[in-house]
Scaffold this motif. Structure first.
Motif, mmCIF file in Angstrom:
data_model
loop_
_atom_site.group_PDB
_atom_site.id
_atom_site.type_symbol
_atom_site.label_atom_id
_atom_site.label_comp_id
_atom_site.label_asym_id
_atom_site.label_seq_id
_atom_site.Cartn_x
_atom_site.Cartn_y
_atom_site.Cartn_z
ATOM 1 N N GLN A 325 6.037 -41.918 -18.795
ATOM 2 C CA GLN A 325 5.227 -41.653 -19.957
ATOM 3 C C GLN A 325 5.668 -40.662 -20.727
ATOM 4 O OE1 GLN A 325 1.356 -41.641 -18.099
ATOM 5 N NE2 GLN A 325 0.981 -43.806 -18.349
ATOM 6 N N GLY A 326 6.752 -39.724 -20.087
ATOM 7 C CA GLY A 326 7.305 -38.611 -20.799
ATOM 8 C C GLY A 326 6.456 -37.336 -20.567
ATOM 9 N N LYS A 327 5.577 -37.306 -19.680
ATOM 10 C CA LYS A 327 4.758 -36.145 -19.230
ATOM 11 C C LYS A 327 5.319 -34.972 -18.605
ATOM 12 C CE LYS A 327 0.374 -38.896 -19.791
ATOM 13 N NZ LYS A 327 -0.780 -39.284 -19.110
ATOM 14 N N ASN A 328 6.713 -35.276 -18.176
ATOM 15 C CA ASN A 328 7.303 -34.157 -17.416
ATOM 16 C C ASN A 328 8.326 -33.167 -18.290
ATOM 17 O OD1 ASN A 328 8.759 -36.849 -17.757
ATOM 18 N ND2 ASN A 328 10.676 -35.378 -16.826
ATOM 19 N N VAL A 329 8.495 -32.071 -18.155
ATOM 20 C CA VAL A 329 9.221 -31.174 -18.817
ATOM 21 C C VAL A 329 10.524 -30.936 -17.723
ATOM 22 C CG1 VAL A 329 9.726 -28.884 -19.862
ATOM 23 C CG2 VAL A 329 7.730 -30.292 -20.403
ATOM 24 N N GLY A 330 11.668 -31.199 -18.304
ATOM 25 C CA GLY A 330 12.770 -31.119 -17.025
ATOM 26 C C GLY A 330 12.562 -32.225 -16.066
ATOM 27 N N LYS A 331 13.018 -31.729 -14.878
ATOM 28 C CA LYS A 331 12.813 -32.897 -13.599
ATOM 29 C C LYS A 331 11.470 -32.892 -13.086
ATOM 30 C CE LYS A 331 14.647 -35.432 -10.340
ATOM 31 N NZ LYS A 331 14.927 -36.587 -10.674
ATOM 32 N N MET A 332 11.282 -34.222 -12.908
ATOM 33 C CA MET A 332 9.983 -34.386 -12.324
ATOM 34 C C MET A 332 10.101 -34.574 -10.907
ATOM 35 S SD MET A 332 6.630 -35.348 -12.247
ATOM 36 C CE MET A 332 6.077 -36.105 -13.746
#
Length: 336
Positions: A325-332
């Motif tokens: 869903q694109g809720k991460n910034v950088g690596k999840m």
């Protein structure tokens, strides 16, 4: 010999559209005693990645689909806690592809020894100093043959590969690097932290118009993580002789309908463009050169990174869905 259980996450059913928790099963299984040549590893971090969604479908791809009832495999980093393999003694840090579990046991050949670097989190072995960074490097330098002075556009720029690709492009001499992201905060982060010269929020619409406004003289290289409208916008913006490295198409991974192709593919002919899809397994011979260069950049303080870390093996599916869903910034990542 210590007897342990392993908590593993399995594919229970194939998702239709967006995956949900019902598509997965958490199972705890006892581990057998170690055999000669085997090691037991306690994972520190496991990776959740967009390509995993494709493997949940029973379709032809560059790698076999996950099997119903089988564990979700993928990147992980951990420490050897018991060993009957002299080449991997207790305390060794290893990378592997056994994926979503807290403890894994297998032949030593299934693990790769990696040195612990003082002051560098082990988690970086799963992204900036690992396959994620190598993917960005290969896509730009080998596939798209980026040259100093090129204008580069990177879609999905705030994700793990995108944050690596923007920095690598600048360090390789790009004249201008432009990225797309899914929020105004991410757009600002790209410019403030990751060296992007310009960026736009694709959720504001008119991707082609926004790209043209930031690259009025056109683009020379496109690194694609998204596909769909982003690819069509890049085809509009390419200068003659432009090159595209197609790494992912996350915009269509959860679609239940066939994706519509770009309506401007004729630009490939009229502008002499080259678009090439790639998967990293075909370019692993470049890993040594990448590791040397990335290690030097880290030592010189030239590399920034972000991690979005979810705590606990039991929250792995949640982390995977949030990443999609694109809720991460950088690596999840999931920390065990």
């Amino acid at each position: 010999m210590t007897h342990l259980n392993s908590t593993q996450i399995l594919l229970a059913s194939r998702p239709t559209g967006w995956p949900t928790g019902e598509n997965f099963e958490v199972r705890t299984v006892p581990l057998a005693e170690l055999a000669d040549g085997q090691v037991r590893v306690r994972n520190e971090f496991i990776s959740v990645d967009p390509y995993m969604r494709g493997r949940m479908n029973d379709t032809r791809s560059y790698v076999a689909p996950y099997q119903i009832g089988g564990q979700i495999s993928g990147g992980a980093v951990g420490e050897v806690i018991e060993s009957r393999a002299p080449e991997l003694p207790v305390g060794t840090l290893v990378l592997h592809q056994h994926g979503w579990s807290d403890v894994v046991q297998a032949d030593a050949a299934a693990f790769s020894l990696v040195p612990k670097i003082p002051g560098v989190p082990n988690s970086l072995r799963l992204h900036m100093m690992g396959m994620t960074g190598l993917t960005a490097w290969v896509g730009l330098k080998v596939v798209a043959q980026m040259k100093a002075g090129d204008t580069v556009f990177i879609s999905g720029a705030a994700g793990a590969v995108g944050t690596a690709a923007g920095q690598i492009a600048k360090l390789l001499g790009a004249k201008r690097v432009i990225g797309s992201a899914g929020s105004d905060a991410k757009v600002q982060l790209l410019k403030d932290k990751y060296g992007y010269d310009a960026a736009f929020n694709y959720k504001n619409g008119d991707i082609s118009g926004q790209l043209h406004a930031l690259a009025p003289e056109g683009i020379d290289v496109y690194f694609d993580n998204v596909g769909g409208e982003h690819l069509e916008a890049a085809l509009d913006a390419f200068n003659d002789g432009g090159r595209g490295a197609l790494c992912g198409a996350i915009s269509s991974y959860n679609s239940t309908q066939p994706s519509q192709g770009p309506g401007n593919l004729a630009n490939m002919i009229t502008r002499g463009l080259k678009l090439q899809g790639f998967t990293l397994a075909n370019y692993l011979e470049h890993a040594g050169e990448f590791s040397s260069q990335m290690g030097q950049w880290f030592a010189e303080g030239k590399i920034a990174y972000d991690e979005t870390i979810v705590e606990g093996i039991e929250h792995t599916v949640e982390a995977f869905i949030q990443m999609m869903q694109g809720k991460n910034v950088g690596k999840m990542l999931v920390r065990i």
